[in-house]
Write a protein that holds these residues in place. Structure first.
Motif, PDB file in Angstrom:
ATOM      1  N   ALA A  47     -10.534   1.825   1.829  1.00 50.82           N
ATOM      2  CA  ALA A  47     -10.154   1.954   0.415  1.00 50.82           C
ATOM      3  C   ALA A  47      -9.392   0.731  -0.089  1.00 50.82           C
ATOM      4  N   ASN A  48      -8.856  -0.079   0.836  1.00 50.57           N
ATOM      5  CA  ASN A  48      -8.125  -1.288   0.462  1.00 50.57           C
ATOM      6  C   ASN A  48      -8.811  -2.466   1.160  1.00 50.57           C
ATOM      7  N   MET A 101      -3.044   6.702   1.242  1.00 48.23           N
ATOM      8  CA  MET A 101      -4.174   6.234   2.051  1.00 48.23           C
ATOM      9  C   MET A 101      -4.443   7.155   3.240  1.00 48.23           C
ATOM     10  N   ASP A 102      -3.408   7.864   3.698  1.00 50.52           N
ATOM     11  CA  ASP A 102      -3.570   8.775   4.833  1.00 50.52           C
ATOM     12  C   ASP A 102      -4.171  10.084   4.327  1.00 50.52           C
ATOM     13  N   VAL A 103      -5.459  10.030   4.024  1.00 48.40           N
ATOM     14  CA  VAL A 103      -6.164  11.137   3.377  1.00 48.40           C
ATOM     15  C   VAL A 103      -6.093  12.425   4.197  1.00 48.40           C
ATOM     16  N   ILE A 128       0.841  -1.189   0.000  1.00 50.02           N
ATOM     17  CA  ILE A 128       0.000   0.000   0.000  1.00 50.02           C
ATOM     18  C   ILE A 128       0.878   1.240   0.000  1.00 50.02           C
ATOM     19  N   ASP A 129       0.345   2.318  -0.496  1.00 41.51           N
ATOM     20  CA  ASP A 129       1.007   3.619  -0.472  1.00 41.51           C
ATOM     21  C   ASP A 129       0.450   4.362   0.743  1.00 41.51           C
ATOM     22  N   ILE A 145      -3.360   5.643   9.498  1.00 42.31           N
ATOM     23  CA  ILE A 145      -4.462   5.211   8.638  1.00 42.31           C
ATOM     24  C   ILE A 145      -5.584   4.769   9.565  1.00 42.31           C
ATOM     25  N   GLU A 204     -10.218   5.190   6.598  1.00 38.90           N
ATOM     26  CA  GLU A 204      -9.271   5.303   5.482  1.00 38.90           C
ATOM     27  C   GLU A 204      -8.878   3.929   4.947  1.00 38.90           C
ATOM     28  N   ALA A 205      -8.816   2.936   5.829  1.00 40.60           N
ATOM     29  CA  ALA A 205      -8.435   1.577   5.428  1.00 40.60           C
ATOM     30  C   ALA A 205      -9.469   0.933   4.520  1.00 40.60           C
TER      31      ALA A 205
END
Length: 136
Positions: free
Chosen positions: A106-107, A91-93, A86-87, A99, A103-104
């Motif tokens: 998204a994956n 991911m840390d919007v 993961i990037d 995260i 936010e998690a």
């Protein structure tokens, strides 16, 4: 009361107890449990020494006298291994350095493993907790 007078009462008591004694004779002992280790460990299962993980639950199973005690333990893995990348920054919007559970989402793989990774139970994951997941 004479013995002949007691006979009907004794006969009634014996007749009432007879089904109980027959039931007691028909009780079968439980079949002993048999277990054996996995001979061929599946590729998806990784091994970890029990001493390296934190014991999260422990239950003592009652066994009949003379049989060995059985303890079942749940051990938290000391790390999560997988083919995940993961990037973190993407991911840390909100840019707080963690995260969050939201936010998690998204994956899907990270969302599914979130509780296992969140060892501090804060509802957010740090870079250290995601060390095995980060893109180089």
């Amino acid at each position: 009361m004479t013995v002949p007078a007691l006979r009907p009462a004794l006969s009634l008591i014996i007749t009432a107890m007879l089904p109980l004694s027959i039931a007691a004779q028909n009780v079968q002992p439980p079949t002993p449990a048999v277990s054996s280790p996995l001979l061929d460990t599946p590729a998806s299962v990784r091994e970890q020494p029990l001493a390296t993980g934190k014991v999260t639950h422990s239950v003592q199973i009652q066994t009949p006298p003379g049989q060995a005690q059985v303890t079942v333990r749940s051990v938290q893995a000391d790390n999560v291994v997988g083919n995940y990348r993961i990037d973190f920054a993407a991911m840390d919007v909100n840019g707080d350095g963690f995260i969050s559970r939201e936010e998690a989402q998204a994956n899907p793989a990270l969302a599914a493993e979130f509780n296992a990774l969140d060892s501090t139970r804060r509802g957010k994951l740090s870079r250290e907790q995601l060390a095995g997941w980060l893109k180089p």
